[in-house]
Motif scaffolding. Sequence first.
Motif, mmCIF file in Angstrom:
data_model
loop_
_atom_site.group_PDB
_atom_site.id
_atom_site.type_symbol
_atom_site.label_atom_id
_atom_site.label_comp_id
_atom_site.label_asym_id
_atom_site.label_seq_id
_atom_site.Cartn_x
_atom_site.Cartn_y
_atom_site.Cartn_z
ATOM 1 N N LYS A 210 0.877 7.603 0.322
ATOM 2 C CA LYS A 210 0.629 8.928 -0.245
ATOM 3 C C LYS A 210 -0.873 9.162 -0.366
ATOM 4 N N ARG B 232 0.832 -1.201 0.000
ATOM 5 C CA ARG B 232 0.000 0.000 0.000
ATOM 6 C C ARG B 232 0.865 1.250 0.000
ATOM 7 N N SER B 233 0.425 2.212 -0.737
ATOM 8 C CA SER B 233 1.112 3.490 -0.770
ATOM 9 C C SER B 233 0.563 4.375 0.340
#
Length: 51
Positions: free
Chosen positions: A5, A2-3
């Motif tokens: 951002k 998972r990012s």
Amino acid sequence: MRSSKQIRLTTAEMAYLWAQYVSDSASRCMLLYFMEVVEDKEVKDGFRSNV
């Protein structure tokens, strides 16, 4: 994976969402008021399905 951002909304997107929320809220309030004062049963039944 998972990012972490976050994607932020633009000002125009936030304004559109807020305007839609206010419009929907006002419409609901007006329909609820109309349901209280309308005397025609057919009209009231028609509006009841929209509230």
